[in-house]
Design a protein around this motif. Sequence first.
Motif, mmCIF file in Angstrom:
data_model
loop_
_atom_site.group_PDB
_atom_site.id
_atom_site.type_symbol
_atom_site.label_atom_id
_atom_site.label_comp_id
_atom_site.label_asym_id
_atom_site.label_seq_id
_atom_site.Cartn_x
_atom_site.Cartn_y
_atom_site.Cartn_z
ATOM 1 N N LEU A 8 -6.814 -7.536 -3.945
ATOM 2 C CA LEU A 8 -7.165 -6.179 -4.358
ATOM 3 C C LEU A 8 -8.452 -5.711 -3.675
ATOM 4 C CD1 LEU A 8 -6.320 -6.395 -8.157
ATOM 5 C CD2 LEU A 8 -5.087 -5.070 -6.430
ATOM 6 N N LEU A 20 -4.494 2.132 -4.351
ATOM 7 C CA LEU A 20 -4.095 1.329 -5.494
ATOM 8 C C LEU A 20 -3.464 2.193 -6.573
ATOM 9 C CD1 LEU A 20 -7.166 -1.055 -5.910
ATOM 10 C CD2 LEU A 20 -5.059 -1.461 -4.634
ATOM 11 N N GLU A 24 -2.886 -1.357 -10.777
ATOM 12 C CA GLU A 24 -3.708 -2.191 -9.913
ATOM 13 C C GLU A 24 -5.198 -1.911 -10.123
ATOM 14 O OE1 GLU A 24 -0.827 -2.918 -6.070
ATOM 15 O OE2 GLU A 24 -1.890 -1.008 -6.247
#
Length: 68
Positions: A8, A20, A24
Amino acid sequence: MEDELKMLLQAVSDKGLRVLSLDELDRLRVLLSAKDYGENKKADKSKKKLLRQVNVEIYNRHNPRRFF
């Protein structure tokens, strides 16, 4: 968990927070909050800055601004 955080963070580093999804972003927020950088003040400051940016992005997606 550590691998997911790295993935991430790499995505954010390459393309920013906008790539994202909300899920997320929320997962990134949870993983960053749980991460302890101990005595490394510079890393902890960067963590807090990124958490602020993530929170702002989540807020903006839930409450989009409308310009007339």
